[in-house]
Design a protein around this motif. Sequence first.
Motif, PDB file in Angstrom:
ATOM      1  N   SER A 180      20.928   3.210 -25.400  1.00  0.00           N
ATOM      2  CA  SER A 180      20.556   4.450 -24.733  1.00  0.00           C
ATOM      3  C   SER A 180      19.720   4.135 -23.508  1.00  0.00           C
ATOM      4  CB  SER A 180      19.775   5.349 -25.684  1.00  0.00           C
ATOM      5  OG  SER A 180      19.451   6.572 -25.076  1.00  0.00           O
ATOM      6  N   SER A 181      19.721   5.038 -22.528  1.00  0.00           N
ATOM      7  CA  SER A 181      18.872   4.875 -21.346  1.00  0.00           C
ATOM      8  C   SER A 181      18.551   6.240 -20.758  1.00  0.00           C
ATOM      9  CB  SER A 181      19.554   3.998 -20.285  1.00  0.00           C
ATOM     10  OG  SER A 181      20.706   4.630 -19.779  1.00  0.00           O
ATOM     11  N   ILE A 182      17.385   6.334 -20.185  1.00  0.00           N
ATOM     12  CA  ILE A 182      16.964   7.532 -19.464  1.00  0.00           C
ATOM     13  C   ILE A 182      16.698   7.120 -18.033  1.00  0.00           C
ATOM     14  CG2 ILE A 182      15.183   9.299 -19.215  1.00  0.00           C
ATOM     15  CD1 ILE A 182      15.699   7.764 -22.588  1.00  0.00           C
ATOM     16  N   SER A 183      17.296   7.834 -17.087  1.00  0.00           N
ATOM     17  CA  SER A 183      17.131   7.520 -15.667  1.00  0.00           C
ATOM     18  C   SER A 183      16.317   8.617 -14.994  1.00  0.00           C
ATOM     19  CB  SER A 183      18.498   7.399 -14.979  1.00  0.00           C
ATOM     20  OG  SER A 183      19.247   6.348 -15.550  1.00  0.00           O
ATOM     21  N   TYR A 184      15.424   8.195 -14.100  1.00  0.00           N
ATOM     22  CA  TYR A 184      14.486   9.112 -13.458  1.00  0.00           C
ATOM     23  C   TYR A 184      14.498   8.837 -11.963  1.00  0.00           C
ATOM     24  CZ  TYR A 184      10.155  11.944 -13.462  1.00  0.00           C
ATOM     25  OH  TYR A 184       9.215  12.938 -13.276  1.00  0.00           O
ATOM     26  N   SER A 185      14.727   9.874 -11.166  1.00  0.00           N
ATOM     27  CA  SER A 185      14.726   9.719  -9.708  1.00  0.00           C
ATOM     28  C   SER A 185      13.783  10.746  -9.092  1.00  0.00           C
ATOM     29  CB  SER A 185      16.137   9.902  -9.139  1.00  0.00           C
ATOM     30  OG  SER A 185      16.109   9.872  -7.724  1.00  0.00           O
ATOM     31  N   ASN A 186      12.853  10.275  -8.262  1.00  0.00           N
ATOM     32  CA  ASN A 186      11.897  11.171  -7.608  1.00  0.00           C
ATOM     33  C   ASN A 186      12.351  11.635  -6.233  1.00  0.00           C
ATOM     34  OD1 ASN A 186       9.573  11.829  -9.212  1.00  0.00           O
ATOM     35  ND2 ASN A 186       9.043   9.661  -9.203  1.00  0.00           N
TER      36      ASN A 186
ATOM     37  N   SER B 160      13.663  17.146  -4.611  1.00  0.00           N
ATOM     38  CA  SER B 160      14.016  17.458  -6.000  1.00  0.00           C
ATOM     39  C   SER B 160      14.191  16.188  -6.813  1.00  0.00           C
ATOM     40  CB  SER B 160      15.301  18.282  -6.044  1.00  0.00           C
ATOM     41  OG  SER B 160      16.368  17.577  -5.440  1.00  0.00           O
ATOM     42  N   ARG B 161      13.669  16.194  -8.031  1.00  0.00           N
ATOM     43  CA  ARG B 161      13.816  15.040  -8.923  1.00  0.00           C
ATOM     44  C   ARG B 161      14.987  15.272  -9.863  1.00  0.00           C
ATOM     45  NH1 ARG B 161       9.547  17.841 -11.448  1.00  0.00           N
ATOM     46  NH2 ARG B 161       7.904  16.722 -10.371  1.00  0.00           N
ATOM     47  N   THR B 162      15.523  14.203 -10.387  1.00  0.00           N
ATOM     48  CA  THR B 162      16.591  14.296 -11.383  1.00  0.00           C
ATOM     49  C   THR B 162      16.254  13.396 -12.559  1.00  0.00           C
ATOM     50  OG1 THR B 162      17.881  12.547 -10.286  1.00  0.00           O
ATOM     51  CG2 THR B 162      18.377  14.824  -9.686  1.00  0.00           C
ATOM     52  N   VAL B 163      16.546  13.891 -13.755  1.00  0.00           N
ATOM     53  CA  VAL B 163      16.343  13.132 -14.985  1.00  0.00           C
ATOM     54  C   VAL B 163      17.617  13.231 -15.803  1.00  0.00           C
ATOM     55  CG1 VAL B 163      14.950  12.849 -17.064  1.00  0.00           C
ATOM     56  CG2 VAL B 163      13.883  13.710 -14.960  1.00  0.00           C
ATOM     57  N   SER B 164      18.171  12.111 -16.200  1.00  0.00           N
ATOM     58  CA  SER B 164      19.403  12.114 -16.979  1.00  0.00           C
ATOM     59  C   SER B 164      19.316  11.065 -18.078  1.00  0.00           C
ATOM     60  CB  SER B 164      20.619  11.841 -16.088  1.00  0.00           C
ATOM     61  OG  SER B 164      20.494  10.577 -15.450  1.00  0.00           O
TER      62      SER B 164
ATOM     63  N   THR C  17       0.833  -1.194   0.000  1.00  0.00           N
ATOM     64  CA  THR C  17       0.000   0.000   0.000  1.00  0.00           C
ATOM     65  C   THR C  17       0.874   1.252   0.000  1.00  0.00           C
ATOM     66  OG1 THR C  17      -0.111   0.238   2.409  1.00  0.00           O
ATOM     67  CG2 THR C  17      -1.690  -1.265   1.367  1.00  0.00           C
ATOM     68  N   GLY C  18       0.285   2.365  -0.452  1.00  0.00           N
ATOM     69  CA  GLY C  18       0.998   3.643  -0.435  1.00  0.00           C
ATOM     70  C   GLY C  18       2.285   3.627  -1.223  1.00  0.00           C
ATOM     71  N   ALA C  19       2.304   2.905  -2.338  1.00  0.00           N
ATOM     72  CA  ALA C  19       3.533   2.722  -3.096  1.00  0.00           C
ATOM     73  C   ALA C  19       3.779   3.889  -4.061  1.00  0.00           C
ATOM     74  CB  ALA C  19       3.489   1.412  -3.870  1.00  0.00           C
ATOM     75  N   THR C  20       5.038   4.212  -4.240  1.00  0.00           N
ATOM     76  CA  THR C  20       5.486   5.178  -5.246  1.00  0.00           C
ATOM     77  C   THR C  20       6.750   4.641  -5.899  1.00  0.00           C
ATOM     78  OG1 THR C  20       6.792   6.415  -3.626  1.00  0.00           O
ATOM     79  CG2 THR C  20       4.540   7.195  -4.052  1.00  0.00           C
ATOM     80  N   ILE C  21       7.113   5.241  -7.013  1.00  0.00           N
ATOM     81  CA  ILE C  21       8.322   4.830  -7.732  1.00  0.00           C
ATOM     82  C   ILE C  21       9.411   5.861  -7.490  1.00  0.00           C
ATOM     83  CG2 ILE C  21       9.319   4.320  -9.983  1.00  0.00           C
ATOM     84  CD1 ILE C  21       6.485   3.485 -10.869  1.00  0.00           C
ATOM     85  N   ASN C  22      10.456   5.439  -6.812  1.00  0.00           N
ATOM     86  CA  ASN C  22      11.538   6.359  -6.478  1.00  0.00           C
ATOM     87  C   ASN C  22      12.614   6.398  -7.552  1.00  0.00           C
ATOM     88  OD1 ASN C  22      12.391   8.311  -4.658  1.00  0.00           O
ATOM     89  ND2 ASN C  22      13.748   6.910  -3.580  1.00  0.00           N
ATOM     90  N   GLU C  23      12.906   5.252  -8.145  1.00  0.00           N
ATOM     91  CA  GLU C  23      13.928   5.178  -9.191  1.00  0.00           C
ATOM     92  C   GLU C  23      13.386   4.374 -10.361  1.00  0.00           C
ATOM     93  OE1 GLU C  23      16.914   6.564  -9.008  1.00  0.00           O
ATOM     94  OE2 GLU C  23      17.014   7.115  -6.877  1.00  0.00           O
ATOM     95  N   ALA C  24      13.597   4.892 -11.566  1.00  0.00           N
ATOM     96  CA  ALA C  24      13.150   4.190 -12.763  1.00  0.00           C
ATOM     97  C   ALA C  24      14.113   4.480 -13.902  1.00  0.00           C
ATOM     98  CB  ALA C  24      11.735   4.615 -13.159  1.00  0.00           C
ATOM     99  N   SER C  25      14.134   3.590 -14.870  1.00  0.00           N
ATOM    100  CA  SER C  25      14.958   3.811 -16.057  1.00  0.00           C
ATOM    101  C   SER C  25      14.276   3.191 -17.263  1.00  0.00           C
ATOM    102  CB  SER C  25      16.365   3.211 -15.884  1.00  0.00           C
ATOM    103  OG  SER C  25      16.294   1.811 -15.693  1.00  0.00           O
ATOM    104  N   LEU C  26      14.478   3.816 -18.399  1.00  0.00           N
ATOM    105  CA  LEU C  26      13.988   3.308 -19.672  1.00  0.00           C
ATOM    106  C   LEU C  26      15.202   3.001 -20.530  1.00  0.00           C
ATOM    107  CD1 LEU C  26      11.070   4.567 -21.818  1.00  0.00           C
ATOM    108  CD2 LEU C  26      13.315   4.394 -22.854  1.00  0.00           C
ATOM    109  N   SER C  27      15.285   1.791 -21.029  1.00  0.00           N
ATOM    110  CA  SER C  27      16.452   1.391 -21.802  1.00  0.00           C
ATOM    111  C   SER C  27      16.033   0.867 -23.163  1.00  0.00           C
ATOM    112  CB  SER C  27      17.253   0.315 -21.057  1.00  0.00           C
ATOM    113  OG  SER C  27      16.455  -0.833 -20.815  1.00  0.00           O
ATOM    114  N   LEU C  28      16.880   1.085 -24.147  1.00  0.00           N
ATOM    115  CA  LEU C  28      16.598   0.584 -25.483  1.00  0.00           C
ATOM    116  C   LEU C  28      17.886   0.265 -26.216  1.00  0.00           C
ATOM    117  CD1 LEU C  28      15.942   3.446 -27.960  1.00  0.00           C
ATOM    118  CD2 LEU C  28      16.063   3.964 -25.555  1.00  0.00           C
ATOM    119  N   SER C  29      17.779  -0.641 -27.145  1.00  0.00           N
ATOM    120  CA  SER C  29      18.881  -1.018 -28.031  1.00  0.00           C
ATOM    121  C   SER C  29      18.247  -1.425 -29.352  1.00  0.00           C
ATOM    122  CB  SER C  29      19.699  -2.164 -27.421  1.00  0.00           C
ATOM    123  OG  SER C  29      18.918  -3.339 -27.358  1.00  0.00           O
TER     124      SER C  29
END
Length: 466
Positions: free
Chosen positions: A355-361, A382-386, A215-227
């Motif tokens: 390539s990859s995109i990293s997302y931190s909440n 603060s969030r970061t996106v790289s 319960t009460g879940a959120t996503i703190n770290e995520a990444s999207l990857s492709l090749s």
Amino acid sequence: MNQTQTTDIARSRIQSAFVVRESQPGVIAYPDKEHFVVITSDATINQTPEYEDSTEKLGTRDITERFAGAMPAAEATLAMNLDVPAALGAKPQGYDALLSLFGSSTLEVPPVFTLNAASATDTSLSVASMDSLAALPPCGVIKAGGELIYYDSIMVDVSGKLTLEGCLRGYQGSAAAGIAQGVAGKYKSLAFVQADSNPSFTYWLKTDHFLQGVTGATINEASLSLSNAGAVNFEFSAVQGMEVVFAGSSKLAAEALSGSTRIKVEAPGLYTARGWIWNAEVKDNGGGPAEGYRIVSVDDEGDELVLDKPILKDWPAGSLVTGFLPQDAVRIGEPVEGRSANVFFDGVKGKMRTSSISYSNNISYLTDEIGTDHPESYVEDSRTVSFEMNTYFRAQDAVRFKEGYEGRFAGVRFVFGKDNKVVLHMPRVQQTMPSISIEAPTVGLDITGAALASGQGNNAIYLIFN
């Protein structure tokens, strides 16, 4: 003779997951088939209590006691392919997870805008008015009258006037027509946009015979990857939550007749309140395909589970009571292939390998309030996106060194699938100094950057489904 079960050891391939948005953080939500997520990794859920050793001394080196502290945030993982329905602007797989990751979407807050008069052949459309709190994303499909129009970008002049550029008129077979002055437009694509808050969800995971929910879940770290092989993949590597509930698999200790709300099981310790169960052998899940019986309480001494409603059928002694999830769920949409991706720097098509995109909440769950057993709230920082991209080092790519040295900004856009089906857009990326990698017989170039906000913010990155 038919064998129904070869072992009671959980099998790693038999996993299924559902993600469903909560009405309030921590208020458990039960899924329907639309919340089904096809897992692409080994998903896990854990919540481990922390203990503090007593400082008491007995004249020996032994520790006398351990004191349990407040339960820390639950930790979980989940990964899924970027699966997209064919319909324009339809919800993709894992909509509620993506909504939590970004914060909002154009389904939650539809853009509000009007257009100036234009002919049926104009490929630039000026915006007459737009609500700044419900603004248009950087690209997508709009509807003006009966016409669908795809626009590729938004230009803003020195006076603040907005113009939709690169318009494809009569999109998807609609009839191009003149646009009357002040006509209200509708945004038909689905865009995930950033917000100051990240809504919570309940994450349900069934691993063979064991059901867990966070319960009460959120996503703190995520990444999207492709090749250039396989599907575009989202990895939610750091899912956090407030409390874990579960339901195992146990035999009924005594017959339960239709209409009962109390059932006796051989192992009540396999269940918690708010777990979700059914009798798999008699196929009684309380009604429709997404019903199930919710556990109100567990009586460990009496070996009883108290259910939220009467059972519909007789449950014979020895039949199996196990965790329940919707039974008719199927994959939503089709995976987007990595080889369909293209990258654009300031509108100019580039080349890439991986390539990859990293997302931190940067979300913190609060555990230091006296009197709380589990986290009851969380706070976003603060969030970061790289992004990171590897390419072959071509002669023209040497300009990246000067751009990195000067810290230049560039708009970076990844486009996936046919007809711009999915767009990941970062309007303002500050590049860092690239690095050379020797990969005989070629030389590679690793390019990185950070996506930054502009204006009033919450616009560092968009994920758009057309």
